[in-house]
Motif scaffolding. Structure first.
Motif, PDB file in Angstrom:
ATOM      1  N   LEU A   1     -11.600   7.455   8.729  1.00  0.00           N
ATOM      2  CA  LEU A   1     -12.250   6.760   9.999  1.00  0.00           C
ATOM      3  C   LEU A   1     -13.428   7.292  10.319  1.00  0.00           C
ATOM      4  CD1 LEU A   1      -8.716   6.159  11.787  1.00  0.00           C
ATOM      5  CD2 LEU A   1      -9.935   4.491  10.562  1.00  0.00           C
ATOM      6  N   LEU A   2     -13.362   8.640  10.196  1.00  0.00           N
ATOM      7  CA  LEU A   2     -14.626   9.569  10.570  1.00  0.00           C
ATOM      8  C   LEU A   2     -15.096  10.466   9.386  1.00  0.00           C
ATOM      9  CD1 LEU A   2     -13.610  11.075  13.895  1.00  0.00           C
ATOM     10  CD2 LEU A   2     -15.035   8.667  13.603  1.00  0.00           C
ATOM     11  N   MET A   3     -16.213  10.845   9.528  1.00  0.00           N
ATOM     12  CA  MET A   3     -16.855  11.660   8.629  1.00  0.00           C
ATOM     13  C   MET A   3     -17.457  12.745   9.476  1.00  0.00           C
ATOM     14  SD  MET A   3     -19.496   9.164   6.307  1.00  0.00           S
ATOM     15  CE  MET A   3     -20.021  10.606   5.319  1.00  0.00           C
ATOM     16  N   ILE A   4     -17.093  14.077   8.625  1.00  0.00           N
ATOM     17  CA  ILE A   4     -17.483  15.193   9.357  1.00  0.00           C
ATOM     18  C   ILE A   4     -18.802  15.877   8.763  1.00  0.00           C
ATOM     19  CG2 ILE A   4     -16.187  16.722   7.732  1.00  0.00           C
ATOM     20  CD1 ILE A   4     -15.628  18.750  10.179  1.00  0.00           C
ATOM     21  N   HIS A   5     -19.868  16.502   9.609  1.00  0.00           N
ATOM     22  CA  HIS A   5     -20.881  16.964   9.105  1.00  0.00           C
ATOM     23  C   HIS A   5     -21.118  18.387   9.594  1.00  0.00           C
ATOM     24  CE1 HIS A   5     -22.241  12.737   8.244  1.00  0.00           C
ATOM     25  NE2 HIS A   5     -21.503  12.464   9.330  1.00  0.00           N
ATOM     26  N   THR A   6     -21.937  18.937   8.990  1.00  0.00           N
ATOM     27  CA  THR A   6     -21.946  20.606   9.312  1.00  0.00           C
ATOM     28  C   THR A   6     -23.516  20.863   9.399  1.00  0.00           C
ATOM     29  OG1 THR A   6     -19.984  21.116   8.386  1.00  0.00           O
ATOM     30  CG2 THR A   6     -21.416  22.997   8.802  1.00  0.00           C
TER      31      THR A   6
ATOM     32  N   GLU B   1     -22.250  24.470  13.158  1.00  0.00           N
ATOM     33  CA  GLU B   1     -21.656  23.698  14.050  1.00  0.00           C
ATOM     34  C   GLU B   1     -21.218  22.332  13.396  1.00  0.00           C
ATOM     35  OE1 GLU B   1     -23.989  23.150  17.497  1.00  0.00           O
ATOM     36  OE2 GLU B   1     -23.561  25.288  18.036  1.00  0.00           O
ATOM     37  N   GLU B   2     -20.185  21.457  13.750  1.00  0.00           N
ATOM     38  CA  GLU B   2     -19.690  20.267  13.234  1.00  0.00           C
ATOM     39  C   GLU B   2     -20.139  19.271  14.387  1.00  0.00           C
ATOM     40  OE1 GLU B   2     -18.352  21.843   9.668  1.00  0.00           O
ATOM     41  OE2 GLU B   2     -17.508  22.836  11.374  1.00  0.00           O
ATOM     42  N   TYR B   3     -20.141  18.136  13.678  1.00  0.00           N
ATOM     43  CA  TYR B   3     -20.281  16.816  14.545  1.00  0.00           C
ATOM     44  C   TYR B   3     -19.605  15.908  13.509  1.00  0.00           C
ATOM     45  CZ  TYR B   3     -24.433  15.473  12.188  1.00  0.00           C
ATOM     46  OH  TYR B   3     -25.454  15.395  11.258  1.00  0.00           O
ATOM     47  N   PHE B   4     -19.136  14.534  14.123  1.00  0.00           N
ATOM     48  CA  PHE B   4     -18.366  13.444  13.605  1.00  0.00           C
ATOM     49  C   PHE B   4     -19.280  12.296  13.772  1.00  0.00           C
ATOM     50  CE2 PHE B   4     -15.528  16.815  14.340  1.00  0.00           C
ATOM     51  CZ  PHE B   4     -14.798  17.094  13.480  1.00  0.00           C
ATOM     52  N   THR B   5     -19.086  11.251  12.820  1.00  0.00           N
ATOM     53  CA  THR B   5     -19.871  10.074  12.797  1.00  0.00           C
ATOM     54  C   THR B   5     -18.729   9.050  12.423  1.00  0.00           C
ATOM     55  OG1 THR B   5     -20.917  10.254  10.713  1.00  0.00           O
ATOM     56  CG2 THR B   5     -22.166  11.066  12.558  1.00  0.00           C
TER      57      THR B   5
END
Length: 222
Positions: free
Chosen positions: A205-210, A215-219
């Motif tokens: 449902l989401l993708m994780i980015h570094t 630090e991580e964020y989600f889209t």
């Protein structure tokens, strides 16, 4: 997966410079530093460490291929948990001797710096991943996802609750969301927010980015 490398392939790697799957080392520094690089490649998409080349792509060569090979072996076996699989090759390039270490993507993630613990301590474990041309410390969220990858199964049965609906609503008006933002948005602990976002990634449902700083964020996944 990688070997035997041809001269042209090595030339292309050097000319392209450091990236998510290639790291240059002028010489073997310390086992801890090299272990972090090997762990990062194993935890990500695999890659090469080329000894005898500096960060500016200058080919200097190594003094002793045998010594580098012995140090790499010790590092992979004693400084990485679980031990890292790798292949090694010596190639003469422009009259200089280079050592190329190829690390395939691991099937037993996450690897970490040896700490002699029975299991991973999310607060203390040194677990690195590859981001662009750097090896960075993985977040707790990424470590959980690396663990989940061992099963190679997405969460096909996942109930969408109120927190998940609020994540989707937030992403309608924002490009990304972080653990801290979700924690504040729904007034829950960061630990619970982290678990929610990780499960949403596992459910596709989401993708994780570094980021480069780890630090991580989600889209949204679509």
């Amino acid at each position: 997966m990688f070997f035997a490398m041809k001269y042209r392939e090595l030339k292309d790697l050097i000319e392209e410079g450091e990236n998510i799957q290639c790291e240059f080392k002028l010489k073997f520094s310390t086992p801890e530093k090299i272990a972090r690089e090997m762990i990062a490649f194993a935890n990500t998409k695999g890659g090469y460490i080329i000894f005898g080349v500096d960060d500016d792509k200058n080919v200097v060569g190594v003094e002793s291929e045998k010594e580098v090979a012995e140090l790499v072996k010790e590092t992979a076996e004693k400084y990485c948990e679980p031990p890292i699989e790798y292949s090694i090759e010596f190639i003469e390039y422009n009259a200089k001797e280079l050592v190329i270490v190829a690390i395939p993507e691991s099937h037993i993630k996450p690897h970490r710096l040896q700490d002699y613990l029975d299991d991973i301590d999310l607060n203390k474990a040194v677990v690195t991943i590859r981001v662009n041309d750097k090896s960075v410390q993985a977040s707790k969220e990424m470590i959980r996802l690396l663990r989940a990858q061992n099963g190679k199964k997405a969460l096909v049965k996942y109930t969408i609750g109120q927190n998940e609906k609020l994540v989707f609503e937030f992403l309608k008006h924002n490009e990304r969301i972080s653990v801290k933002e979700l924690s504040k948005l729904v007034n829950i602990s960061e630990r619970r927010a982290s678990r929610t976002l990780v499960k949403m990634v596992r459910a596709n449902l989401l993708m994780i980015h570094t980021k480069d700083n780890g630090e991580e964020y989600f889209t949204a996944a679509v």
